[in-house]
Each structure stands twice: as C-alpha cells, then as structure tokens.
Motif scaffolding. Structure first.
Motif, short mmCIF file in Angstrom:
data_model
loop_
_atom_site.label_atom_id
_atom_site.label_comp_id
_atom_site.label_asym_id
_atom_site.label_seq_id
_atom_site.Cartn_x
_atom_site.Cartn_y
_atom_site.Cartn_z
N THR A 1 75.92 -27.03 31.61
CA THR A 1 76.43 -25.44 31.95
C THR A 1 77.12 -25.61 33.07
O THR A 1 76.92 -26.12 34.18
CB THR A 1 75.07 -24.88 32.34
OG1 THR A 1 74.31 -24.91 30.98
CG2 THR A 1 75.37 -23.14 32.59
N ILE B 1 82.56 -25.99 23.35
CA ILE B 1 82.45 -24.92 24.51
C ILE B 1 81.73 -23.66 23.75
O ILE B 1 82.00 -23.13 22.80
CB ILE B 1 83.73 -24.44 24.96
CG1 ILE B 1 84.52 -25.83 25.57
CG2 ILE B 1 83.52 -23.59 26.15
CD1 ILE B 1 85.78 -25.53 26.12
N ASN B 2 80.53 -23.36 24.32
CA ASN B 2 79.51 -22.36 24.09
C ASN B 2 79.46 -22.43 22.64
O ASN B 2 79.59 -21.42 21.66
CB ASN B 2 80.57 -20.90 24.47
CG ASN B 2 80.42 -20.77 25.90
OD1 ASN B 2 79.42 -21.18 26.53
ND2 ASN B 2 81.71 -20.09 26.41
N LEU C 1 87.39 -21.30 32.19
CA LEU C 1 85.58 -21.16 32.15
C LEU C 1 85.13 -20.36 32.86
O LEU C 1 85.70 -20.17 34.07
CB LEU C 1 85.36 -22.84 32.66
CG LEU C 1 85.62 -23.99 31.51
CD1 LEU C 1 85.28 -25.50 32.14
CD2 LEU C 1 85.08 -23.55 30.21
N GLN C 2 83.83 -19.94 32.70
CA GLN C 2 83.27 -18.88 33.33
C GLN C 2 81.83 -19.55 33.75
O GLN C 2 81.40 -20.35 33.08
CB GLN C 2 83.06 -17.68 32.59
CG GLN C 2 84.31 -17.14 32.26
CD GLN C 2 85.23 -16.67 33.25
OE1 GLN C 2 85.00 -16.17 34.21
NE2 GLN C 2 86.68 -16.81 33.26
N ASP D 1 79.12 -20.91 31.23
CA ASP D 1 79.51 -21.58 29.97
C ASP D 1 79.03 -22.76 29.68
O ASP D 1 78.44 -23.55 30.69
CB ASP D 1 81.08 -21.74 30.06
CG ASP D 1 81.87 -20.29 29.85
OD1 ASP D 1 81.30 -19.48 29.49
OD2 ASP D 1 83.03 -20.45 30.11
N LYS D 2 78.91 -23.27 28.33
CA LYS D 2 77.96 -24.57 27.94
C LYS D 2 79.18 -25.33 27.45
O LYS D 2 80.01 -25.16 26.73
CB LYS D 2 77.23 -24.23 26.89
CG LYS D 2 75.91 -23.23 27.02
CD LYS D 2 75.08 -23.95 28.02
CE LYS D 2 73.71 -23.25 28.41
NZ LYS D 2 73.97 -22.05 29.13
#
Length: 410
Positions: A274, A311-312, A355-356, A359-360
């Motif tokens: 994460t 991603i996510n 990316l934030q 985010d996974k």
C-alpha cells in the motif's frame, strides 16, 4: 498481463498489506512444463529449497517433482518432512512413492552430519576435505555420496552468483584429485547456470564439461546439473533441451537430475503493498509499506527493479525503466520502500496516473528468493503469506506480529 497473476479478490478475505500472494494455478503451470521435460528426457527434477521453501503449496508441487535438494540441515529436514509422503502422521518412514531428499551444504559441521543423514537419500559434499571427513558415516548407512564438481566455467551475468568466479570455494575442479576419490562417490553435482535462458549457451557449456570430464562422468551413476536454467520461458526450445539431456544420460549411463528453483515458481507470486506517502523531488516519489531490503532482498543484491503486476487490483504489466537513462524524465515515479536505507527502491516507472496515498501496488515475480530471505530490518512489518488455491479460495498461510519480531532478536 496473464490472468493467472490477477489479484482481483475480495478485500475482506485478505490481511492488511504487505503480504505475499502465491498462485497455485501459476505454480502448476510451471510444474507441467518441468514434468514434460522430465518425461521427454528421463531426467528427475528436485525443488531447490534455497530459492523457494513455502511448504504450504508443496501438495500441488510434489505430484510433478521427484523430491527436493537443500543447502543446509534445516532445508534437508524441511524437504524430508513436508515434501511428498516421506513420513506418515506418526513420523514413520514410508517407502511407496517416496520423494528423494538430497542433502548438500557448502560446509557441514561435524555435529550436523548424523541428523543430516537421518533425512537424506543422497549427500553431496562440496569438497574432498569434507568428503574424507564424513564419507564413512554416510557409507555406514548406505547413503549414496556425491561431490560438487566446479568446471570453472559458467553461465552467469552476476559475479556475486557466479560459482566459477576467481578463487571460488564452490566445488572441486582438479580432475586428478576428483579421479582419486571416484571409489568413494556415485555421482557429482554441477551447478554453473544462473538465469540462463539460452539453450545454445547451456549446450555449449555442457559440451565443454564433457570434453574435460567425460572419463569421470562415465564412472558415475548420476549427475545433477543443478538449477538456473530458464527453460520455462515461452520461446525456450524445450524439446531440444530434453534431447540434449537424454543424449547426455545415455552417453555416460547416468541418471540426470535438475534442480529447478526459480523455474518452479516464476511468475507465481506477488508482493502486495500500500502507498503510505507521496512526495516530489524532481520526480514523483511514492513510499509503500514494504521494503526491498527486508522483503525482496535480491533486488538490492543484484541491483535490479521489480515489475508491477497490478495497481488497485487492476492487472497490468509495467516494467521498470532504466534509472540510469531517465535522469531528465520528470513525469516518472520512483517507488521506495519504507526502511531507512536510502537505496530502498522497488524501481522507477512510467505510470498511467500519479499514485495516491492508499493505492495498492502488486509487485510481480515475488516468489523466488524472497520469503526464504525476508528479515526484520528496521522492525518493518513482515509480509503475511497468502495462497490462492486451485479452486480460487484464499488461505492465509502465515501472519507475523511484534512477538515474532521480538523473538527473532533474543
């Protein structure tokens, strides 16, 4: 991206990040290639536990492999106890369909030998000195004995992993000295490949070994050619390799063994993380809740970067860029680990969006040489181990906590 690496699974079924996610279907796909190679060539395949030893998936691996090979007392015991049906629930030996357990170590201590021999079906000594020290104990138990042979040539792009590097301690190279102990051994182990995806390079190297040691090979019962042969690549000429191995076996009258490690689990594991923080310092920066030094150590050792698999939970295949060639590219993102090491970097990437926090990120190819090397550097949370079974269900194989961290220190 190959669907077998998808991480689209209900959140409530998963532990908090970070965690390793193993995919049994992907493992079985690799196993089928290995089994096909063995069928065509007559070789036997042993899982190299130094690369991968997560025994929670051994049930889907053991039908395809002939056993395990090890690099220590703990590994040979693990292979004996958990791979296949070597013992029943009461710890008693089983004979039918028993898997082979090969023992090897760069150096055994005298106090380890009795226990090693209690688990081993073959024992391979790294040096003639160790052979002389312990051969009588092995012979007394009718355990076949091998010696590591170092041809002083290799297929390795990394000097740190090159067994033929100058002044190497990995095996014996003097032919006269080896011939002098042929009466004490039944086979040899030759491990001189590392991530070798070229059949031509492998075949040429094997021909060189034959030219120099052919008269030695003719006096043996078995030869292990080790691991590091990347024959699971989609474009690898598997049939050519099979024929080469079969011809070798028939020429010298030996049983050939292979020791696939990375080939067994390539593409079958991800490290799910994460994003904890984002920054900007001439490039976009992101910090995740894992660490290459603690959780994907080979990236640090070999100065490599990790591919992004998702991603996510959206599957994708993003290869890292060459950081030495992107100094002026300000739109890229460097993903850092959370340890204090300045160079704790998963890689630099050209991402579809910035990316934030939250985010996974799933880093791909995270099964080999990861869980066997994970550590508690900085006290960073150790990833759980999660297994996606063949039926799609999830098992949390193991989680770690503060007590595990504390217990590892004293």
């Amino acid at each position: 991206m190959n669907p077998k690496n998808s991480v689209n699974t209900p959140r409530l079924s998963l532990p908090a990040t970070p965690y390793y996610l193993l995919d049994e279907a992907a493992i079985v796909a690799n196993m089928q290639i290995i089994a096909r190679l063995c069928e065509l060539s007559g070789a036997k395949a042993l899982l190299a536990l130094k690369c991968f030893a997560t025994w929670g998936v051994f049930d889907v691996m053991s039908p395809f492999l002939h056993g395990t090979t090890s690099s220590s007392l703990n590994e040979v015991r693990l292979g004996h106890e958990t791979f296949g049906n070597n013992t029943n629930n009461e710890g008693e030996e089983r004979g039918q369909n028993k898997k082979e357990t090969h023992a090897y170590s760069v150096a055994y201590s005298a106090d380890e030998i009795p226990e090693v021999l209690s688990y081993a079906d073959k024992i391979i000594f790294n040096s003639i000195s160790q052979l002389h020290a312990f051969k009588d104990q092995a012979a007394a138990q009718n355990i076949p004995i091998g010696l590591r042979l170092n041809p002083k040539t290799s297929n390795s792009s990394f000097i740190i992993a090159d067994p033929a590097r100058p002044f190497s301690r990995l095996g014996e190279h003097n032919k006269d000295k080896i011939k002098a102990v042929l009466g004490d051994i039944t086979g040899v182990m030759i491990h001189n490949n590392c991530e070798n995806d070229s059949f031509e390079a492998f075949s040429k190297s094997l021909a060189d070994i034959e030219d120099r040691f052919g008269d030695v090979l003719q006096q043996l019962d078995w030869v292990s050619l080790g691991g590091g042969i990347h024959f699971i690549a989609p474009d690898y000429p598997l049939e050519k390799l099979a024929k080469r191995l079969k011809d070798f076996s028939e020429t010298y009258g030996v049983q050939v063994y292979l020791e696939p490690g990375e080939a067994s689990i390539h593409g079958a594991g991800s490290l799910i993380t994460t994003v904890l923080d984002t920054m900007h310092n001439d490039k976009n920066l992101a910090v995740v809740d894992a660490s290459i030094e603690a959780h994907m150590l080979d990236l640090l050792i070999y100065r490599e970067s990790a591919p992004i698999a998702a991603i996510n939970e959206e599957a994708m295949s993003i290869s890292p860029v060459d950081m030495n060639k992107t100094a002026d590219v300000s739109d890229n993102t460097i993903i850092y680990g959370r340890s204090c090491l300045a160079g704790d970097i998963f890689g630099e990437y050209a991402l579809p969006a910035n990316l934030q926090i939250g985010d996974k990120i799933a880093f791909g190819n995270a099964a080999g040489y990861t869980m066997v090397k994970k550590n508690w550097f900085n006290g960073v949370n150790m990833p759980a181990i999660v297994i996606r079974r063949l039926d799609g269900s999830l098992d949390i194989q193991r989680e770690f906590n503060y007590q595990d961290y504390k217990a590892s220190l004293s």
